[in-house]
Design a protein around this motif. Structure first.
Motif: not given
Length: 195
Positions: A143-144, A147-148, A151
């Motif tokens: 999940t992290e 998100k990264r 970007t």
């Protein structure tokens, strides 16, 4: 709703033809385009980006894991992408949805279920296969990472894909027609964003 335009992206012509036939008989006036690779799709979208849905296979030459999905989400965030794959692993399905897919269709599903899934996604829904438990604990690291990865700019995603193929900075610079210093700047930004 106007007749939708769909692109089927799969490196197997027989599967593209079968899926095209399945959807062509179910969706009134649908325009079905085909691409045998991510590069072919990219060229089609550059020529005419008015596409309502991309049906993307995960396993194709030049595409590793979710890289094709990540590239499309970065390059064309307005176009929904549905993964059509032989993998029925709940973890893979969950990751695809976390990385921005609008649906996940296993290739083993019956034609009527595939048609229903595509229609639901065209109606704005997120679709996942019946009987697959996606409520299991999502991997916090995945999940992290999703998100990264979100970007990254489209060009950074492209550089990351080429790095994952084992290309050197000099080779990437040549392919993208930019300087090696530009690629080094992209790599530095990628490393920083991905921690």
């Amino acid at each position: 709703m106007a007749a939708p335009r769909l692109v089927i992206v799969d490196d197997h012509p027989l599967f593209r033809g079968a899926l095209s036939q399945t959807l062509g008989s179910a969706i009134a006036g649908v325009e079905l385009l085909e691409a045998g690779s991510l590069d072919e799709l990219t060229a089609q979208l550059a020529a005419d980006g008015s596409v309502d849905l991309v049906l993307l296979d995960l396993a194709m030459p030049g595409v590793q894991g979710m890289s094709g999905l990540l590239y499309l989400r970065a390059q064309h965030p307005e176009i929904p992408v549905v993964i059509v794959s032989a993998s029925e692993d709940p973890g893979t399905i969950r990751r695809a949805l976390e990385f921005g897919a609008s649906g996940y269709i296993p290739k083993s599903l019956a034609s009527d279920v595939i048609r229903e899934a595509v229609v639901k996604v065209l109606d704005g829904e997120i679709w996942s296969p019946p009987g697959i438990d996606l409520n299991g604990s999502a991997d916090p690291a995945t999940t992290e990472l999703a998100k990264r990865l979100a970007t990254l700019t489209p060009q950074q995603v492209r550089v990351l894909m080429m790095l994952s193929e084992g290309l050197l900075n000099k080779q990437i610079a040549y392919e993208l027609k930019v300087s090696e210093a530009t690629i080094k700047a992209h790599v530095s930004a990628i490393l920083q964003k991905l921690n």
